[in-house]
Write a protein that holds these residues in place. Structure first.
Motif, mmCIF file in Angstrom:
data_model
loop_
_atom_site.group_PDB
_atom_site.id
_atom_site.type_symbol
_atom_site.label_atom_id
_atom_site.label_comp_id
_atom_site.label_asym_id
_atom_site.label_seq_id
_atom_site.Cartn_x
_atom_site.Cartn_y
_atom_site.Cartn_z
ATOM 1 N N LYS A 325 0.802 -1.219 0.135
ATOM 2 C CA LYS A 325 0.128 0.118 0.011
ATOM 3 C C LYS A 325 0.871 1.167 -0.164
ATOM 4 N N ARG A 326 0.725 2.132 -0.965
ATOM 5 C CA ARG A 326 1.408 3.328 -0.992
ATOM 6 C C ARG A 326 1.022 4.285 0.026
ATOM 7 N N PRO A 327 2.036 5.007 0.826
ATOM 8 C CA PRO A 327 1.715 5.845 1.775
ATOM 9 C C PRO A 327 1.471 7.086 1.175
ATOM 10 N N ALA A 328 0.844 8.020 2.007
ATOM 11 C CA ALA A 328 0.590 9.236 1.582
ATOM 12 C C ALA A 328 2.065 10.143 1.590
ATOM 13 N N LEU A 329 2.282 10.735 0.605
ATOM 14 C CA LEU A 329 3.465 11.521 0.353
ATOM 15 C C LEU A 329 3.345 13.157 0.482
ATOM 16 N N THR A 330 4.318 13.783 0.989
ATOM 17 C CA THR A 330 4.679 15.027 1.022
ATOM 18 C C THR A 330 5.076 15.635 -0.531
ATOM 19 N N PRO A 331 4.731 16.992 -0.568
ATOM 20 C CA PRO A 331 5.337 17.172 -2.050
ATOM 21 C C PRO A 331 6.625 17.108 -2.286
ATOM 22 N N GLU A 332 7.488 17.173 -1.085
ATOM 23 C CA GLU A 332 9.219 16.942 -1.342
ATOM 24 C C GLU A 332 9.254 15.302 -1.598
ATOM 25 N N GLN A 333 8.524 14.518 -0.964
ATOM 26 C CA GLN A 333 8.532 13.094 -1.352
ATOM 27 C C GLN A 333 8.373 12.696 -2.537
ATOM 28 N N SER A 334 7.074 13.375 -2.973
ATOM 29 C CA SER A 334 6.702 12.972 -4.416
ATOM 30 C C SER A 334 7.432 13.372 -5.429
ATOM 31 N N GLN A 335 8.189 14.457 -5.296
ATOM 32 C CA GLN A 335 9.420 14.950 -6.193
ATOM 33 C C GLN A 335 10.691 14.004 -6.168
ATOM 34 N N LEU A 336 10.963 13.776 -4.876
ATOM 35 C CA LEU A 336 11.953 12.939 -4.881
ATOM 36 C C LEU A 336 11.703 11.364 -5.693
ATOM 37 N N ILE A 337 10.589 10.987 -5.313
ATOM 38 C CA ILE A 337 10.375 9.548 -6.015
ATOM 39 C C ILE A 337 10.482 9.775 -7.414
ATOM 40 N N ALA A 338 9.754 10.887 -7.956
ATOM 41 C CA ALA A 338 9.645 11.136 -9.244
ATOM 42 C C ALA A 338 11.213 11.110 -9.758
#
Length: 390
Positions: A325-338
Motif C-alpha cells: 500500500k502506497r503511503p501518503a506523500l508530502t510534495p518533497e517526497q513525491s518530487q524525490l520519488i519522481a
C-alpha cells in the motif's frame, strides 16, 4: 599451382567467432591479469570485446601489467574456454559474466568484482536483499544454535542468507534458512563440481535445489588454501550486512568483517562469554565499533530499509500476492520519488538533479527509507522499491 590452390582455400575458411562469454572466460585464463586488471580494463573500455581488440599499450594505460596485456593480446587457448563451459553445463550450472543483467549490483560495486560467476540454482536470489552469517568452523553448540535460529528468522523476514557452507556457523545458518525452504546462497571456495567439506554434500544438494551455489572458480578447482580468503570478499560483497557468530583471534570470519567495512557494509557481532576461544574475535569487533547483535531485530534497527522485505510479504524468494500500500506523500517526497524513477542514483547526483540543500535531501531520504519506499545501497545510492515505481 597446388600451393596456390591450397592458399586460396585456406583464406576462404570462415573465421571462428566467439561469443562475449568466451572472451570473459579467456580473460580469467590469461596469466597475470588478475581480477583487478580485468575490472580496470572493462571499466575503461566498456565491453569485453573491446578489451580483446585493444592494443597492448591501451591495456597498459588502464593499469594492466605489460606481460598480462601481451597475454590477452596473444590468447589462443579457446579449447580450454570450451572445456570450462562444457564442464559447467554438465553439472547443471550456468555462467554469469560481469556484464550480464543478472549479475548482482552490490557485488559489481566492489573494487575487485569476479569477472564471472559460476552458479547453480535459483538466480532470482541474486536480486534479494541479503545478510551474511559467518563464524567459527569449530563453533560451540550454543553458537550453532544461534546461527540456525538467526538463519530461520532472516528467512521469515524475506531476506536471503549468505554464507560459505563451511562446518560450524556457516552450515548452521544455511540449515536454519532451509528449514522452511528460505532463500540462501552458499559462496564456495571450490568449483561447482567439488564439494567441500565433503560432509556437506547433502547440504549442497539442498541449497542447489532451494537456493543458490555460487563461486568465481571454474569446475575442477579444489579447496586450495588461498581460495577462501578471496571467497570472503564475495560473501561480503553480495550483502547489506555481515553477522559474525563466534570467531577466534585469527578466524577467517574477521577477514570477511574487515572486507565488509571496506565495502561499506554494516558489521554485526554476537557477544560471547569472556575467556572462550570463540569470543575473542567477536568481542574485539565490538570494541572496534561493530554493531552488537542479540536478535534479528537489531539488524532492522541498524538497516531499517531492509524491513521492506518483511512488509512486502516476501518469503523464500517467492513473489508476494499482496501489493504494498502506497503511503501518503508530502510534495518533497513525491518530487524525490519522481526524480529517482526506476533508476538507482547516489546522493550527490540527486542533489544536482533536484537542486536542494543537502539537509533537506537527507531528511526526505530518511523519511522514505523508514517508510519502506526506498532502499539504500552501497555507495550512498538510493532506489525506489519496485512496487512503488511509477
Amino acid at each position: 599451382m597446388v600451393f596456390s590452390f591450397i592458399f586460396v582455400i585456406y583464406h576462404r575458411l570462415p573465421m571462428i567467432r566467439h561469443e562475449p562469454l568466451d572472451y570473459w572466460l579467456a580473460l580469467t585464463l590469461a596469466p597475470g591479469i588478475g581480477v583487478l586488471g580485468i575490472a580496470r580494463a572493462f571499466q575503461g573500455l566498456g565491453s569485453v570485446d573491446a578489451v580483446f581488440k585493444a592494443p597492448v599499450a591501451t591495456l597498459i594505460s588502464f593499469g594492466v601489467r605489460k606481460k598480462a596485456a601481451a597475454a590477452v593480446a596473444s590468447f589462443s587457448d579457446w579449447s580450454q574456454v570450451a572445456a570450462i563451459k562444457e564442464k559447467t553445463f554438465a553439472v547443471g550450472g550456468e555462467i554469469i559474466p560481469l556484464d550480464d543483467p543478472r549479475y548482482p549490483d552490490n557485488l559489481k560495486q566492489i573494487a575487485d568484482p569476479p569477472p564471472v560467476l559460476f552458479i547453480k540454482g535459483n538466480t532470482d536470489l541474486l536480486k534479494l536483499s541479503a545478510i551474511a552469517v559467518v563464524g567459527a568452523r569449530r563453533a560451540s553448540e550454543l553458537g550453532r544454535r544461534f546461527a540456525f535460529k538467526l538463519g530461520a528468522r532472516l528467512a521469515e523476514k524475506g531476506l536471503c542468507v549468505v554464507s560459505g557452507m563451511a562446518l560450524g556457523v556457516d552450515g548452521a545458518a544455511h540449515e536454519g534458512c532451509l528449514r522452511d525452504k528460505g532463500p540462501t546462497i552458499a559462496v564456495l571456495g571450490t568449483g561447482l563440481d567439488v564439494i567441500y567439506p565433503a560432509a556437506h554434500r547433502y547440504l549442497s544438494e539442498r541449497i542447489a535445489e532451494n537456493g543458490l551455489l555460487l563461486t568465481e572458480l571454474p569446475p575442477g578447482s579444489g579447496p586450495d588454501r588461498g581460495n577462501f580468503p578471496r571467497r570472503n570478499r564475495i560473501v561480503s560483497g553480495l550483502v547489506q550486512g555481515v553477522v559474525v557468530v563466534e570467531a577466534g583471534e585469527k578466524s577467517g570470519s574477521l577477514i570477511t568483517a574487515r572486507l565488509a567495512l571496506e565495502q561499506g557494509r554494516e558489521v554485526f557481532a554476537v557477544p560471547g562469554p569472556p575467556g572462550m576461544p570463540g569470543s575473542k574475535g567477536v568481542n574485539r569487533l565490538l570494541k572496534d565499533g561493530a554493531q552488537l547483535l542479540e536478535s534479528v531485530e537489531d539488524i532492522f534497527l541498524a538497516l531499517p530499509w531492509l524491513a521492506v522485505a518483511d512488509k512486502s510479504g516476501t518469503n523464500s524468494g517467492r513473489e508476494s500476492n499482496t501489493a504494498l500500500k502506497r503511503p501518503a506523500l508530502t510534495p518533497e517526497q513525491s518530487q524525490l520519488i519522481a526524480a529517482l524513477g526506476a533508476d538507482e542514483i547516489n546522493f550527490d547526483d540527486l542533489l544536482e538533479k533536484l537542486l536542494w540543500e543537502s539537509g533537506l535531501l537527507s531528511r526526505v531520504l530518511l523519511e522514505l527509507v523508514l517508510s519502506g519506499m526506498l532502499i539504500k545501497s552501497a555507495g550512498n545510492s538510493f532506489r525506489v522499491v519496485s512496487e512503488f515505481v511509477e
